[in-house]
Design a protein around this motif. Sequence first.
Motif, PDB file in Angstrom:
ATOM      1  N   ALA A 177      -5.431 -14.479   1.607  1.00 27.11           N
ATOM      2  CA  ALA A 177      -6.410 -13.536   1.064  1.00 27.11           C
ATOM      3  C   ALA A 177      -6.605 -12.355   2.020  1.00 27.11           C
ATOM      4  O   ALA A 177      -6.154 -12.384   3.167  1.00 27.11           O
ATOM      5  CB  ALA A 177      -7.750 -14.233   0.846  1.00 27.11           C
ATOM      6  N   GLN A 178      -7.259 -11.319   1.505  1.00 29.27           N
ATOM      7  CA  GLN A 178      -7.629 -10.137   2.288  1.00 29.27           C
ATOM      8  C   GLN A 178      -6.414  -9.427   2.874  1.00 29.27           C
ATOM      9  O   GLN A 178      -6.407  -9.021   4.031  1.00 29.27           O
ATOM     10  CB  GLN A 178      -8.614 -10.515   3.408  1.00 29.27           C
ATOM     11  N   VAL A 179      -5.378  -9.266   2.071  1.00 27.80           N
ATOM     12  CA  VAL A 179      -4.182  -8.537   2.499  1.00 27.80           C
ATOM     13  C   VAL A 179      -4.360  -7.069   2.108  1.00 27.80           C
ATOM     14  O   VAL A 179      -4.541  -6.753   0.937  1.00 27.80           O
ATOM     15  CB  VAL A 179      -2.913  -9.113   1.852  1.00 27.80           C
ATOM     16  N   VAL A 180      -4.326  -6.199   3.096  1.00 29.11           N
ATOM     17  CA  VAL A 180      -4.513  -4.766   2.867  1.00 29.11           C
ATOM     18  C   VAL A 180      -3.166  -4.122   2.556  1.00 29.11           C
ATOM     19  O   VAL A 180      -2.212  -4.275   3.314  1.00 29.11           O
ATOM     20  CB  VAL A 180      -5.152  -4.093   4.099  1.00 29.11           C
ATOM     21  N   VAL A 181      -3.114  -3.414   1.431  1.00 25.39           N
ATOM     22  CA  VAL A 181      -1.924  -2.649   1.067  1.00 25.39           C
ATOM     23  C   VAL A 181      -2.326  -1.180   1.093  1.00 25.39           C
ATOM     24  O   VAL A 181      -3.123  -0.715   0.287  1.00 25.39           O
ATOM     25  CB  VAL A 181      -1.406  -3.033  -0.337  1.00 25.39           C
ATOM     26  N   SER A 182      -1.805  -0.466   2.083  1.00 24.79           N
ATOM     27  CA  SER A 182      -2.093   0.960   2.221  1.00 24.79           C
ATOM     28  C   SER A 182      -0.889   1.638   2.851  1.00 24.79           C
ATOM     29  O   SER A 182       0.051   0.970   3.283  1.00 24.79           O
ATOM     30  CB  SER A 182      -3.349   1.193   3.064  1.00 24.79           C
ATOM     31  N   SER A 183      -0.959   2.951   2.924  1.00 24.47           N
ATOM     32  CA  SER A 183       0.165   3.682   3.518  1.00 24.47           C
ATOM     33  C   SER A 183       0.283   3.388   5.013  1.00 24.47           C
ATOM     34  O   SER A 183       1.347   3.587   5.598  1.00 24.47           O
ATOM     35  CB  SER A 183       0.007   5.179   3.277  1.00 24.47           C
ATOM     36  N   ASP A 184      -0.776   2.897   5.640  1.00 26.28           N
ATOM     37  CA  ASP A 184      -0.761   2.585   7.072  1.00 26.28           C
ATOM     38  C   ASP A 184      -0.420   1.129   7.374  1.00 26.28           C
ATOM     39  O   ASP A 184      -0.198   0.781   8.526  1.00 26.28           O
ATOM     40  CB  ASP A 184      -2.125   2.889   7.697  1.00 26.28           C
ATOM     41  N   SER A 185      -0.424   0.258   6.368  1.00 27.21           N
ATOM     42  CA  SER A 185      -0.224  -1.166   6.611  1.00 27.21           C
ATOM     43  C   SER A 185       1.254  -1.543   6.544  1.00 27.21           C
ATOM     44  O   SER A 185       2.101  -0.766   6.110  1.00 27.21           O
ATOM     45  CB  SER A 185      -1.022  -1.995   5.596  1.00 27.21           C
ATOM     46  N   SER A 186       1.540  -2.768   6.953  1.00 25.03           N
ATOM     47  CA  SER A 186       2.906  -3.282   6.954  1.00 25.03           C
ATOM     48  C   SER A 186       3.422  -3.412   5.528  1.00 25.03           C
ATOM     49  O   SER A 186       2.682  -3.721   4.607  1.00 25.03           O
ATOM     50  CB  SER A 186       2.935  -4.648   7.641  1.00 25.03           C
ATOM     51  N   ARG A 187       4.711  -3.196   5.338  1.00 27.43           N
ATOM     52  CA  ARG A 187       5.324  -3.295   4.009  1.00 27.43           C
ATOM     53  C   ARG A 187       5.881  -4.687   3.729  1.00 27.43           C
ATOM     54  O   ARG A 187       6.350  -4.961   2.638  1.00 27.43           O
ATOM     55  CB  ARG A 187       6.459  -2.285   3.873  1.00 27.43           C
ATOM     56  N   VAL A 188       5.856  -5.576   4.723  1.00 27.01           N
ATOM     57  CA  VAL A 188       6.337  -6.945   4.550  1.00 27.01           C
ATOM     58  C   VAL A 188       5.235  -7.894   4.993  1.00 27.01           C
ATOM     59  O   VAL A 188       4.703  -7.769   6.095  1.00 27.01           O
ATOM     60  CB  VAL A 188       7.619  -7.208   5.377  1.00 27.01           C
ATOM     61  N   VAL A 189       4.903  -8.836   4.113  1.00 29.58           N
ATOM     62  CA  VAL A 189       3.883  -9.838   4.408  1.00 29.58           C
ATOM     63  C   VAL A 189       4.533 -11.205   4.296  1.00 29.58           C
ATOM     64  O   VAL A 189       5.269 -11.479   3.342  1.00 29.58           O
ATOM     65  CB  VAL A 189       2.696  -9.729   3.416  1.00 29.58           C
ATOM     66  N   THR A 190       4.284 -12.069   5.263  1.00 27.18           N
ATOM     67  CA  THR A 190       4.830 -13.419   5.253  1.00 27.18           C
ATOM     68  C   THR A 190       3.794 -14.379   4.691  1.00 27.18           C
ATOM     69  O   THR A 190       2.627 -14.336   5.077  1.00 27.18           O
ATOM     70  CB  THR A 190       5.215 -13.855   6.680  1.00 27.18           C
ATOM     71  N   LEU A 191       4.235 -15.242   3.771  1.00 27.42           N
ATOM     72  CA  LEU A 191       3.353 -16.239   3.162  1.00 27.42           C
ATOM     73  C   LEU A 191       3.897 -17.631   3.474  1.00 27.42           C
ATOM     74  O   LEU A 191       4.905 -18.051   2.917  1.00 27.42           O
ATOM     75  CB  LEU A 191       3.288 -16.028   1.642  1.00 27.42           C
ATOM     76  N   PRO A 192       3.228 -18.360   4.386  1.00 28.92           N
ATOM     77  CA  PRO A 192       3.659 -19.728   4.693  1.00 28.92           C
ATOM     78  C   PRO A 192       3.399 -20.653   3.497  1.00 28.92           C
ATOM     79  O   PRO A 192       2.366 -20.554   2.843  1.00 28.92           O
ATOM     80  CB  PRO A 192       2.796 -20.136   5.884  1.00 28.92           C
ATOM     81  N   LEU A 193       4.347 -21.537   3.233  1.00 29.61           N
ATOM     82  CA  LEU A 193       4.218 -22.477   2.128  1.00 29.61           C
ATOM     83  C   LEU A 193       4.050 -23.899   2.637  1.00 29.61           C
ATOM     84  O   LEU A 193       4.630 -24.278   3.660  1.00 29.61           O
ATOM     85  CB  LEU A 193       5.461 -22.427   1.236  1.00 29.61           C
ATOM     86  N   VAL A 194       3.282 -24.677   1.901  1.00 29.91           N
ATOM     87  CA  VAL A 194       3.148 -26.113   2.132  1.00 29.91           C
ATOM     88  C   VAL A 194       3.978 -26.784   1.051  1.00 29.91           C
ATOM     89  O   VAL A 194       3.923 -26.394  -0.120  1.00 29.91           O
ATOM     90  CB  VAL A 194       1.671 -26.552   2.047  1.00 29.91           C
TER      91      VAL A 194
END
Length: 127
Positions: free
Chosen positions: A102-119
């Motif tokens: 949760a609370q993932v910021v998508v903006s022109s200043d933020s990272s373009r790749v987000v890692t999502l750990p899976l269980v």
Amino acid sequence: MRKISYWFVAFMVLMVAVSCADYDEGLDILSLDVQLEFPSSYDGAHNGLRVELQNGVASTFVDSTDAAGVAHFRVPSGLYKISCSARKETYDYRYFFNGSRAQVVVSSDSSRVVTLPLVMSKKRIVH
């Protein structure tokens, strides 16, 4: 008296036209890649898992992962919840994957790749 009202109406129309010309209604559409992080005990295929992005007004964006385990999105800037709840089957096992962030910021200043750990959990298939 009538001349003044015509000038007033013309002035108001001109002011509305000028104010509308400066208004920018466009949204910033940005690309975001969600890289799924699989447990080390899983050695199967990474493609075809459903990944969802949901913003603060409950707009939901959905994509499936490619062979590298990456889902590719083009979304408006904002604050998002990323989730994955999927199932993969092999001949002997049924694998269940769950992950949320949760609370993932998508903006022109933020990272373009987000890692999502899976269980992961798995169930043996009896033939």
